[in-house]
Design a protein around this motif. Structure first.
Motif, PDB file in Angstrom:
ATOM      1  N   PRO A  18       5.126  11.618  -5.967  1.00 36.68           N
ATOM      2  CA  PRO A  18       3.794  11.007  -6.042  1.00 36.68           C
ATOM      3  C   PRO A  18       2.808  11.577  -5.030  1.00 36.68           C
ATOM      4  O   PRO A  18       1.619  11.706  -5.332  1.00 36.68           O
ATOM      5  N   SER A  19       3.267  11.957  -3.847  1.00 39.39           N
ATOM      6  CA  SER A  19       2.348  12.469  -2.830  1.00 39.39           C
ATOM      7  C   SER A  19       1.758  13.829  -3.209  1.00 39.39           C
ATOM      8  O   SER A  19       0.726  14.229  -2.680  1.00 39.39           O
ATOM      9  N   ALA A  20       2.387  14.552  -4.131  1.00 34.74           N
ATOM     10  CA  ALA A  20       1.898  15.861  -4.544  1.00 34.74           C
ATOM     11  C   ALA A  20       0.974  15.787  -5.764  1.00 34.74           C
ATOM     12  O   ALA A  20       0.331  16.770  -6.105  1.00 34.74           O
TER      13      ALA A  20
END
Length: 85
Positions: free
Chosen positions: A2-4
């Protein structure tokens, strides 16, 4: 991860891969497809210069059922600096 997501990494990778293939092979056409529900991937392909061609109905068997896919392509002549023929 999710952070990417949402940072343009996939778009850039697809653009670089297509450019590499056109620069180092005789490929005239590169195509990609993704699930109809994968809107983020569809946007990434379009941002990378791919053109939506249509829907492949019941093209992928996954999770016990058939799923539609969206077909995209890019042509050598459509890429910046590309030459037809």
């Amino acid at each position: 991860m999710p952070s990417a997501r949402g940072r343009g990494i996939g778009t850039r990778a697809q653009r670089l891969l297509a450019d590499y293939l056109f620069d180092h092979t005789r490929a005239e056409r590169i195509q990609a497809w993704t699930d109809c529900a994968n809107l983020a991937e569809q946007r990434a392909l379009e941002k990378a210069g791919f053109v939506r061609e249509g829907v492949l109905r019941s093209a992928v068997w996954r999770g016990g059922q058939w799923h539609d896919s969206v077909l995209f392509s890019t042509l050598r002549a459509e890429r910046s600096g590309g030459a037809a023929g």
